[in-house]
Motif scaffolding. Structure first.
Motif, PDB file in Angstrom:
ATOM      1  N   PRO A   4      48.240  24.182  43.523  1.00  7.14           N
ATOM      2  CA  PRO A   4      46.953  24.418  44.434  1.00  7.14           C
ATOM      3  C   PRO A   4      46.252  25.241  43.462  1.00  7.14           C
ATOM      4  N   ALA A   5      44.808  25.222  43.650  1.00  3.12           N
ATOM      5  CA  ALA A   5      43.954  26.155  42.945  1.00  3.12           C
ATOM      6  C   ALA A   5      43.738  27.443  43.576  1.00  3.12           C
ATOM      7  N   ILE A   6      43.946  28.349  42.646  1.00  2.00           N
ATOM      8  CA  ILE A   6      43.840  29.780  43.074  1.00  2.00           C
ATOM      9  C   ILE A   6      42.608  30.337  43.231  1.00  2.00           C
ATOM     10  N   TRP A   7      42.049  31.011  44.369  1.00  3.01           N
ATOM     11  CA  TRP A   7      40.720  31.480  44.387  1.00  3.01           C
ATOM     12  C   TRP A   7      40.904  33.009  44.765  1.00  3.01           C
ATOM     13  N   ALA A   8      39.786  33.885  44.561  1.00  4.85           N
ATOM     14  CA  ALA A   8      39.745  35.134  44.834  1.00  4.85           C
ATOM     15  C   ALA A   8      38.672  35.530  45.705  1.00  4.85           C
ATOM     16  N   HIS A  38      32.185  43.870  37.128  1.00  7.30           N
ATOM     17  CA  HIS A  38      33.417  43.878  36.375  1.00  7.30           C
ATOM     18  C   HIS A  38      34.568  43.388  37.317  1.00  7.30           C
ATOM     19  N   ALA A  39      34.529  43.468  38.504  1.00  6.31           N
ATOM     20  CA  ALA A  39      35.578  42.996  39.288  1.00  6.31           C
ATOM     21  C   ALA A  39      35.669  41.361  39.430  1.00  6.31           C
ATOM     22  N   LEU A  40      34.522  40.849  39.435  1.00 10.37           N
ATOM     23  CA  LEU A  40      34.645  39.287  39.485  1.00 10.37           C
ATOM     24  C   LEU A  40      34.842  38.854  37.990  1.00 10.37           C
ATOM     25  N   ASP A  41      34.342  39.547  36.777  1.00  9.46           N
ATOM     26  CA  ASP A  41      34.632  38.841  35.613  1.00  9.46           C
ATOM     27  C   ASP A  41      36.273  39.013  35.188  1.00  9.46           C
ATOM     28  N   ALA A  42      36.879  40.140  35.712  1.00 12.88           N
ATOM     29  CA  ALA A  42      38.268  40.161  35.485  1.00 12.88           C
ATOM     30  C   ALA A  42      39.011  38.951  36.421  1.00 12.88           C
ATOM     31  N   LEU A  43      38.511  38.607  37.346  1.00 12.02           N
ATOM     32  CA  LEU A  43      39.123  37.633  38.073  1.00 12.02           C
ATOM     33  C   LEU A  43      38.882  36.292  37.383  1.00 12.02           C
ATOM     34  N   LEU A  44      37.683  36.036  37.409  1.00  9.68           N
ATOM     35  CA  LEU A  44      37.177  34.619  36.842  1.00  9.68           C
ATOM     36  C   LEU A  44      37.391  34.421  35.465  1.00  9.68           C
ATOM     37  N   GLY A  45      37.670  35.432  34.757  1.00  8.93           N
ATOM     38  CA  GLY A  45      38.052  35.250  33.431  1.00  8.93           C
ATOM     39  C   GLY A  45      39.251  34.714  33.121  1.00  8.93           C
ATOM     40  N   HIS A  46      40.044  34.740  34.149  1.00  9.39           N
ATOM     41  CA  HIS A  46      41.468  34.231  34.034  1.00  9.39           C
ATOM     42  C   HIS A  46      41.515  32.633  34.283  1.00  9.39           C
ATOM     43  N   PRO A  47      42.102  31.875  33.371  1.00  6.16           N
ATOM     44  CA  PRO A  47      42.196  30.510  33.336  1.00  6.16           C
ATOM     45  C   PRO A  47      42.696  29.856  34.594  1.00  6.16           C
ATOM     46  N   ALA A  48      43.678  30.612  35.622  1.00  9.27           N
ATOM     47  CA  ALA A  48      44.113  30.052  36.721  1.00  9.27           C
ATOM     48  C   ALA A  48      43.475  30.496  37.876  1.00  9.27           C
ATOM     49  N   VAL A  49      42.297  31.275  37.943  1.00  5.28           N
ATOM     50  CA  VAL A  49      41.401  31.248  38.914  1.00  5.28           C
ATOM     51  C   VAL A  49      40.194  30.197  39.058  1.00  5.28           C
ATOM     52  N   HIS A  70      31.478  33.008  34.369  1.00  4.39           N
ATOM     53  CA  HIS A  70      32.396  32.250  33.757  1.00  4.39           C
ATOM     54  C   HIS A  70      32.464  30.808  33.991  1.00  4.39           C
ATOM     55  N   GLY A  71      31.324  30.294  34.341  1.00  2.00           N
ATOM     56  CA  GLY A  71      31.479  28.889  34.490  1.00  2.00           C
ATOM     57  C   GLY A  71      31.838  28.568  35.991  1.00  2.00           C
ATOM     58  N   LYS A  72      32.440  29.258  36.752  1.00  2.00           N
ATOM     59  CA  LYS A  72      33.175  28.996  37.975  1.00  2.00           C
ATOM     60  C   LYS A  72      32.426  29.583  39.146  1.00  2.00           C
ATOM     61  N   PRO A  73      32.613  29.141  40.238  1.00  2.00           N
ATOM     62  CA  PRO A  73      31.572  29.221  41.495  1.00  2.00           C
ATOM     63  C   PRO A  73      31.763  30.371  42.040  1.00  2.00           C
ATOM     64  N   VAL A  74      30.812  30.974  42.477  1.00  2.22           N
ATOM     65  CA  VAL A  74      30.844  32.230  43.204  1.00  2.22           C
ATOM     66  C   VAL A  74      30.056  32.131  44.607  1.00  2.22           C
ATOM     67  N   LEU A  75      30.724  31.906  45.628  1.00  4.02           N
ATOM     68  CA  LEU A  75      30.198  31.698  46.891  1.00  4.02           C
ATOM     69  C   LEU A  75      30.128  33.057  47.743  1.00  4.02           C
ATOM     70  N   ARG A  76      29.225  33.100  48.898  1.00  5.29           N
ATOM     71  CA  ARG A  76      29.103  34.323  49.447  1.00  5.29           C
ATOM     72  C   ARG A  76      29.048  34.014  51.081  1.00  5.29           C
ATOM     73  N   VAL A 104      45.573  33.233  47.174  1.00  8.20           N
ATOM     74  CA  VAL A 104      44.333  33.855  47.309  1.00  8.20           C
ATOM     75  C   VAL A 104      44.819  35.140  46.883  1.00  8.20           C
ATOM     76  N   LEU A 105      43.773  35.569  45.702  1.00  9.56           N
ATOM     77  CA  LEU A 105      43.926  37.016  45.409  1.00  9.56           C
ATOM     78  C   LEU A 105      42.769  37.799  46.132  1.00  9.56           C
ATOM     79  N   VAL A 106      42.965  39.055  46.672  1.00  9.40           N
ATOM     80  CA  VAL A 106      42.016  39.664  47.405  1.00  9.40           C
ATOM     81  C   VAL A 106      41.976  40.997  46.302  1.00  9.40           C
ATOM     82  N   HIS A 107      40.656  41.251  46.089  1.00 10.44           N
ATOM     83  CA  HIS A 107      40.561  42.504  44.993  1.00 10.44           C
ATOM     84  C   HIS A 107      39.310  43.256  45.617  1.00 10.44           C
ATOM     85  N   ASP A 108      39.557  44.441  45.358  1.00  8.49           N
ATOM     86  CA  ASP A 108      38.586  45.420  45.739  1.00  8.49           C
ATOM     87  C   ASP A 108      37.341  45.351  44.707  1.00  8.49           C
TER      88      ASP A 108
END
Length: 237
Positions: A4-8, A38-49, A70-76, A104-108
């Motif tokens: 299953p896909a990993i989302w943040a 920076h927080a988003l880039d750290a997460l979305l820069g990972h190939p599994a997210v 990083h070419g990945k969707p950011v929803l709000r 699901v990864l929850v990050h500050d």
């Protein structure tokens, strides 16, 4: 069979009143970008997210309007008055095709210095733990208990004590149910692991770097600026 896909999920509806000033701390700049970038880039820069959902305050005019990084969707979505409300809103805003058992990864939003190796180890641990996992750091300082007058009443043993960091990683539906139950019980949970613990879960602790700091004071911001600048300089040819 594909995992299953990993989302943040990033709760970013808070005002950051402890920091002071008019700018919510997630939008304060360090190394040329807002902390939340920076927080988003750290997460979305990972190939599994695969993507991220950001929970914002109603009427947030500072949100830059990102729809991808990083070419990945950011929803709000619109968050709530408490952290748990924002996390729950973001979980409910995940794409409909995200599996119930997806991680699901929850990050500050104001934790800008997450390292790839920490994220690797967290994901590996959470994938093999039914109760999820969190990044954490062992308590190394001597702990004192104080009375109402600010006087020491006891020295507390620090063995087996850890400081909770983020990201924290759990299965989507398990976390949704834990947060809903906490709300129904009137419990204020200060992180996702606490909500899971209330259900009887025992999340795994994954030791993370001490410099994965959360910006809550001006001194924290100065340190984050230094750490991010040092990282960038180490990448230069």
């Amino acid at each position: 069979m594909t995992a299953p896909a990993i989302w943040a999920v990033i709760p970013a509806a808070g005002r950051g009143t402890r920091f002071g000033g008019d700018v919510p701390k997630q939008y304060l700049e360090a190394a040329g970008q807002p902390l939340i970038a920076h927080a988003l880039d750290a997460l979305l820069g990972h190939p599994a997210v695969a993507g991220a959902v950001v929970a914002l305050a109603a009427g947030d005019e500072r949100w830059p309007g990102w729809t991808q990084r990083h070419g990945k969707p950011v929803l709000r979505c619109v968050g709530g008055g408490e952290r748990a409300d924002s996390v729950l809103a973001a979980l409910q805003a995940l794409p409909a095709d995200i599996a119930a058992d997806a991680l699901v990864l929850v990050h500050d939003a104001a934790r800008p210095n997450l390292r790839r190796d920490d994220l690797d180890r967290l994901i590996d641990a959470a994938c093999t733990s039914a109760d999820g996992a969190i990044l954490a750091a062992p308590v190394r300082d001597t702990l004192k208990r104080a009375d109402g007058d600010g006087r020491i009443t006891a020295t507390e043993p620090r063995e087996a004590l850890w400081r909770a960091l983020t990201p924290q990683a759990f299965r989507r539906d398990a976390l949704v149910e834990a947060l809903r139950q906490a709300r129904a019980d009137g419990a204020v949970v200060t992180d996702e692991a606490m909500a899971m613990e209330r259900t009887g879960a025992r999340p795994r602790l994954v030791e993370g770097r001490e410099d994965n700091l959360k910006v809550t004071t001006p001194a924290d911001l100065a340190l984050a600026e230094f750490l991010l600048a040092r990282r960038e300089s180490s990448l230069l040819p």
